[in-house]
Design a protein around this motif. Structure first.
Motif, PDB file in Angstrom:
ATOM      1  N   ARG A 157      41.695 -15.534   6.089  1.00  9.16           N
ATOM      2  CA  ARG A 157      42.360 -15.564   4.791  1.00  9.16           C
ATOM      3  C   ARG A 157      41.370 -15.391   3.637  1.00  9.16           C
ATOM      4  N   LEU A 158      40.129 -15.726   3.841  1.00  8.43           N
ATOM      5  CA  LEU A 158      39.131 -15.667   2.781  1.00  8.43           C
ATOM      6  C   LEU A 158      38.432 -14.315   2.789  1.00  8.43           C
ATOM      7  N   ALA A 159      38.528 -13.605   1.665  1.00  3.21           N
ATOM      8  CA  ALA A 159      37.788 -12.346   1.533  1.00  3.21           C
ATOM      9  C   ALA A 159      36.387 -12.654   1.007  1.00  3.21           C
ATOM     10  N   ARG A 160      36.304 -13.296  -0.164  1.00  2.00           N
ATOM     11  CA  ARG A 160      35.035 -13.714  -0.766  1.00  2.00           C
ATOM     12  C   ARG A 160      35.286 -14.964  -1.578  1.00  2.00           C
ATOM     13  N   LEU A 161      34.279 -15.794  -1.688  1.00  2.00           N
ATOM     14  CA  LEU A 161      34.353 -16.992  -2.513  1.00  2.00           C
ATOM     15  C   LEU A 161      33.091 -17.062  -3.345  1.00  2.00           C
ATOM     16  N   PHE A 162      33.259 -17.146  -4.659  1.00  2.63           N
ATOM     17  CA  PHE A 162      32.140 -17.275  -5.587  1.00  2.63           C
ATOM     18  C   PHE A 162      32.190 -18.675  -6.184  1.00  2.63           C
TER      19      PHE A 162
ATOM     20  N   LEU B  45      26.928 -19.016  -3.565  1.00  2.05           N
ATOM     21  CA  LEU B  45      26.689 -20.180  -4.423  1.00  2.05           C
ATOM     22  C   LEU B  45      25.708 -19.753  -5.503  1.00  2.05           C
ATOM     23  N   TYR B  46      26.145 -19.844  -6.768  1.00  2.00           N
ATOM     24  CA  TYR B  46      25.350 -19.328  -7.881  1.00  2.00           C
ATOM     25  C   TYR B  46      25.183 -20.405  -8.954  1.00  2.00           C
ATOM     26  N   ALA B  47      23.966 -20.601  -9.417  1.00  2.00           N
ATOM     27  CA  ALA B  47      23.681 -21.652 -10.390  1.00  2.00           C
ATOM     28  C   ALA B  47      23.853 -21.203 -11.840  1.00  2.00           C
ATOM     29  N   SER B  48      23.707 -19.922 -12.117  1.00  2.00           N
ATOM     30  CA  SER B  48      23.736 -19.487 -13.516  1.00  2.00           C
ATOM     31  C   SER B  48      24.427 -18.126 -13.651  1.00  2.00           C
ATOM     32  N   PRO B  49      24.922 -17.823 -14.852  1.00  2.00           N
ATOM     33  CA  PRO B  49      25.562 -16.531 -15.069  1.00  2.00           C
ATOM     34  C   PRO B  49      24.642 -15.343 -14.753  1.00  2.00           C
ATOM     35  N   GLU B  50      23.344 -15.525 -14.919  1.00  2.00           N
ATOM     36  CA  GLU B  50      22.405 -14.438 -14.621  1.00  2.00           C
ATOM     37  C   GLU B  50      22.456 -14.056 -13.144  1.00  2.00           C
ATOM     38  N   THR B  51      22.804 -15.016 -12.289  1.00  2.00           N
ATOM     39  CA  THR B  51      22.872 -14.724 -10.859  1.00  2.00           C
ATOM     40  C   THR B  51      24.270 -14.332 -10.408  1.00  2.00           C
ATOM     41  N   TRP B  52      25.327 -14.958 -10.960  1.00  2.00           N
ATOM     42  CA  TRP B  52      26.669 -14.648 -10.455  1.00  2.00           C
ATOM     43  C   TRP B  52      27.339 -13.458 -11.124  1.00  2.00           C
ATOM     44  N   LYS B  53      27.033 -13.183 -12.385  1.00  2.00           N
ATOM     45  CA  LYS B  53      27.732 -12.074 -13.052  1.00  2.00           C
ATOM     46  C   LYS B  53      27.495 -10.714 -12.380  1.00  2.00           C
ATOM     47  N   PRO B  54      26.266 -10.362 -12.007  1.00  2.00           N
ATOM     48  CA  PRO B  54      26.086  -9.068 -11.324  1.00  2.00           C
ATOM     49  C   PRO B  54      26.843  -8.997  -9.992  1.00  2.00           C
ATOM     50  N   GLU B  55      26.868 -10.088  -9.249  1.00  2.00           N
ATOM     51  CA  GLU B  55      27.582 -10.114  -7.967  1.00  2.00           C
ATOM     52  C   GLU B  55      29.086 -10.006  -8.177  1.00  2.00           C
ATOM     53  N   LEU B  56      29.608 -10.775  -9.110  1.00  2.00           N
ATOM     54  CA  LEU B  56      31.043 -10.771  -9.368  1.00  2.00           C
ATOM     55  C   LEU B  56      31.502  -9.425  -9.922  1.00  2.00           C
ATOM     56  N   ALA B  57      30.642  -8.782 -10.689  1.00  2.00           N
ATOM     57  CA  ALA B  57      30.979  -7.470 -11.267  1.00  2.00           C
ATOM     58  C   ALA B  57      31.189  -6.402 -10.194  1.00  2.00           C
ATOM     59  N   THR B  58      30.684  -6.631  -9.001  1.00  2.00           N
ATOM     60  CA  THR B  58      30.893  -5.651  -7.930  1.00  2.00           C
ATOM     61  C   THR B  58      32.309  -5.700  -7.368  1.00  2.00           C
ATOM     62  N   VAL B  59      33.044  -6.776  -7.652  1.00  2.00           N
ATOM     63  CA  VAL B  59      34.399  -6.914  -7.106  1.00  2.00           C
ATOM     64  C   VAL B  59      35.486  -7.050  -8.151  1.00  2.00           C
ATOM     65  N   MET B  60      35.127  -7.226  -9.429  1.00  2.00           N
ATOM     66  CA  MET B  60      36.147  -7.364 -10.466  1.00  2.00           C
ATOM     67  C   MET B  60      35.582  -7.026 -11.839  1.00  2.00           C
ATOM     68  N   ASP B  61      36.482  -6.753 -12.757  1.00  2.00           N
ATOM     69  CA  ASP B  61      36.129  -6.514 -14.150  1.00  2.00           C
ATOM     70  C   ASP B  61      35.843  -7.867 -14.795  1.00  2.00           C
ATOM     71  N   LEU B  62      34.649  -8.067 -15.310  1.00  2.00           N
ATOM     72  CA  LEU B  62      34.260  -9.359 -15.867  1.00  2.00           C
ATOM     73  C   LEU B  62      35.064  -9.734 -17.111  1.00  2.00           C
ATOM     74  N   GLU B  63      35.706  -8.781 -17.757  1.00  2.00           N
ATOM     75  CA  GLU B  63      36.551  -9.101 -18.907  1.00  2.00           C
ATOM     76  C   GLU B  63      37.766  -9.933 -18.493  1.00  2.00           C
TER      77      GLU B  63
END
Length: 114
Positions: free
Chosen positions: A26-31, A60-78
């Protein structure tokens, strides 16, 4: 206190086992974003209960500098809520105890506009 934390750990393990047995794909990705350093220790314990395929789906990401690039690969950050740097305004009541304070939300929204 120690008994309570042992019970909580046992509950979390049982929950992970149940989810793996009944909902294996059921889990595709979890951020997990903006995770405090204390959570990393807890995550080390929890991931020991998970199979390798599930572990690879969790980030598991501690700061936006680490999670934003990863999350941007799967969704529009807006699409993120304003307090996470996106443009989505969440409106619901009552406020949840984990919601950021209104001042923090307003500050995050104004920093995105600059």
């Amino acid at each position: 206190s120690n008994l309570a934390s042992t019970r909580h750990v046992s509950y979390c393990k049982a929950l992970a086992d149940t989810d793996a047995a009944h909902f294996p794909e059921r889990l595709a990705r979890l951020f997990i974003v903006n995770a405090p350093s204390l959570f990393a220790g807890f995550w080390s314990l929890v991931q020991s209960w998970l199979d390798q395929a599930t572990k690879q789906k969790v980030g598991l990401y501690a700061s936006p500098e680490t999670w934003k690039p990863e999350l941007a690969t799967v969704m529009d950050l807006e699409l993120l809520p304003t307090h996470l740097g996106g443009k989505t305004v969440l409106s619901y009541t009552p406020r949840h105890s984990l919601d950021p304070p209104e001042a923090e939300t307003a500050g995050a929204a104004s920093s995105v506009e600059h």
